[in-house]
Scaffold this motif. Structure first.
Motif, PDB file in Angstrom:
ATOM      1  N   UNK A  35      30.009 -79.220 -15.745  1.00 38.40           N
ATOM      2  CA  UNK A  35      28.931 -80.206 -15.843  1.00 38.40           C
ATOM      3  C   UNK A  35      29.263 -81.241 -16.920  1.00 38.40           C
ATOM      4  N   UNK A  61      21.287 -82.272 -10.225  1.00 31.61           N
ATOM      5  CA  UNK A  61      20.890 -80.864 -10.352  1.00 31.61           C
ATOM      6  C   UNK A  61      21.169 -80.101  -9.058  1.00 31.61           C
TER       7      UNK A  61
ATOM      8  N   UNK B  65      18.751 -82.633 -18.736  1.00 37.43           N
ATOM      9  CA  UNK B  65      19.232 -82.252 -17.403  1.00 37.43           C
ATOM     10  C   UNK B  65      20.151 -81.034 -17.482  1.00 37.43           C
ATOM     11  N   UNK B  66      20.997 -81.004 -18.514  1.00 37.39           N
ATOM     12  CA  UNK B  66      21.893 -79.853 -18.642  1.00 37.39           C
ATOM     13  C   UNK B  66      21.081 -78.556 -18.769  1.00 37.39           C
ATOM     14  N   UNK B  68      18.050 -77.942 -17.747  1.00 38.51           N
ATOM     15  CA  UNK B  68      17.374 -77.571 -16.499  1.00 38.51           C
ATOM     16  C   UNK B  68      18.358 -76.917 -15.533  1.00 38.51           C
ATOM     17  N   UNK B  69      19.554 -77.504 -15.446  1.00 37.32           N
ATOM     18  CA  UNK B  69      20.546 -76.938 -14.534  1.00 37.32           C
ATOM     19  C   UNK B  69      20.966 -75.551 -14.996  1.00 37.32           C
ATOM     20  N   UNK B  70      21.238 -75.405 -16.296  1.00 36.51           N
ATOM     21  CA  UNK B  70      21.711 -74.116 -16.787  1.00 36.51           C
ATOM     22  C   UNK B  70      20.614 -73.059 -16.687  1.00 36.51           C
TER      23      UNK B  70
END
Lengths: 203, 270
Positions: A35, A61, B65-66, B68-70
């Motif tokens: 990411x 996402x 965002x990181x 939320x993704x993780x």
């Protein structure tokens, strides 16, 4: 939390494929590293198409969670991890743009890989060294109608029929413009980077 | 309905740049998968498409965002892709992982089913249905997915902290995600828990510095192994630990060891 080992030699950066193997093994750290490596490009592409921060973040996402779930779908020899990842971002961003249109059938969320996945890894080594200016210059060198067709397709997510309507041109003409535009772009960028445009002509 | 070689050649430029309708795109893909004839035009036109991505203006996503993704990934243990013709067999050599979380099939849902379910539940959560879900007659699985969405949303709020919970290394331990608001509201979504029996509950604790663990709230777990908690406690500082124990009954004031799962509360990564 200061790190006393600042002077230590840096550990070799894992390759994209190593990170992807880590994701297949269920390592969250590998997903996070992937990411961090591609979030800017991924988000920039998604934002260019959707022109909406929250829609663009949703796309990114979706894509990284899709990678978490389905990393084993990446197939060697069909493009670099970067090309694979960014082509999925583009595909999802196009979906997001088209979803705003009421008449369009919603694609499956977990649909098969996008078209770029089936394109052999010819360009990756080249595009990795290209900068934005070179691509913009090449686009700018195209005949206006070809450039417009490519831009409406790639950056706006329009279908070829929609491009035909928008530009008031017959569908066959639009197909020809996109085809010639892609071939010219390839020639221009190939010249710019002194790379043989032929298949197998890397480096 | 099936496309000919001529159809595919005619649509090749639109196919590689993504300008076909999705059903047309599927038709091309199916043709390419089965066609005995070479289709060099696909590579010829498609190889330059990825270069177009280089020309976009650079924009950074928000730092949240990181997280939320993780958080969503941590709450969703990787499943093996369902066996099907569209799944490309991996040719990636196995690598010896240093820290490896156990891979488990999780509730036997295919990735596609998961994606659809997650999308549906996220949509509900976004529409403000989170409280309805907590109160209503929905399956614990949907509640869990909604809790993950709620954790992600809470963790993204200004002043919120989040934690990824995992068990002792090397065990197929419960894992999950949590988020704490500045006002002390905690949202927790856990998976991989053994079902509770009788009056048993799972209790969440906040452990800060050298002070005694503070009980936060409890929940029971059914056969699917997921658990959800939304509770209010005193404000929690970064660096504190959220821990989970199993207690014989609600209302415990000291944790019954062992700690089954825990994680450190952190501010959003920047």
């Amino acid at each position: 939390m200061s790190d006393p080992r600042i002077a230590a030699p840096p550990a070799p950066e894992p390759t994209d494929r190593e990170l992807l193997s880590g994701v297949v093994a269920g390592e969250l750290g590998a997903l996070e590293a992937l990411y961090d490596r591609y979030r800017t490009m991924a988000y920039s592409i998604a934002y260019r198409l959707t022109a909406d921060t929250s829609a663009a973040e949703d796309v990114v996402q979706d894509v990284f969670l899709g990678v978490w779930r389905n990393a084993e779908r990446y197939a060697e020899g069909r493009g670099s991890v970067k090309t694979w990842l960014l082509s999925i971002v583009h595909h999802r961003a196009v979906d997001a743009v088209r979803r705003r249109r009421p008449t369009v059938e919603l694609p499956e969320r977990d649909a098969a890989p996008p078209p770029a996945l089936t394109v052999p890894d010819v360009w990756t080594e080249v595009s990795g060294r290209l900068d934005a200016d070179a691509v913009r210059a090449a686009l700018g060198a195209l005949p206006a109608a070809q450039r417009e067709a490519l831009e409406l397709a790639y950056y706006r997510g329009l279908t070829q029929e929609e491009i035909a309507q928008r530009t008031d041109a017959p569908l066959g003409t639009v197909k020809g413009r996109m085809r010639l535009g892609l071939l010219s772009l390839r020639r221009l960028l190939g010249d710019a980077t002194a790379v043989e445009p032929a298949v197998g002509g890397r480096r | 309905m099936s496309w000919t070689c001529e159809d595919v050649r005619d649509a090749a430029a639109a196919y590689v740049i993504g300008a076909l309708e999705r059903d047309e795109e599927r038709a091309v893909r199916e043709h390419l998968a089965e066609c005995p004839n070479p289709h060099p035009e696909i590579a010829e036109l498609g190889s330059v498409v990825s270069a177009l991505a280089e020309a976009v203006d650079v924009v950074e996503p928000s730092p949240g965002l990181r997280d939320r993704i993780m958080a969503a990934a941590a709450a969703e243990p990787r499943t093996r892709a369902s066996v099907g013709s569209e799944v490309v067999p991996s040719t990636i050599p196995a690598r010896i992982p240093i820290v490896r979380s156990p891979r488990r099939r999780w509730l036997d849902a295919s990735p596609a089913a998961w994606a659809l379910r997650a999308a549906a539940v996220l949509a509900i959560a976004i529409l403000g249905g989170w409280n309805l879900l907590l109160q209503g007659q929905v399956s614990s699985l949907d509640r869990f997915q909604a809790a993950v969405a709620s954790v992600a949303a809470t963790g993204a709020e200004p002043g919120s902290l989040s934690a990824v919970l995992a068990g002792p290394a090397g065990t197929p331990a419960p894992r999950g995600v949590g988020a704490v608001r500045a006002d002390g509201t905690i949202v927790l979504a856990m998976s991989g828990l053994a079902p509770t029996q009788g009056s048993q509950v799972y209790e969440a604790w906040v452990v800060a510095g050298g002070s005694a663990p503070v009980p936060v709230g409890s929940f029971s777990v059914a056969g699917d192994g997921t658990g959800v908690l939304e509770a209010r406690t005193t404000p929690v500082a970064a660096g504190a630990t959220i821990a989970l124990t199993k207690e014989p009954a609600p209302g415990a004031t000291t944790p019954t060891l062992p700690i089954l799962s825990s994680g450190t509360v952190r501010p959003p990564a920047t």
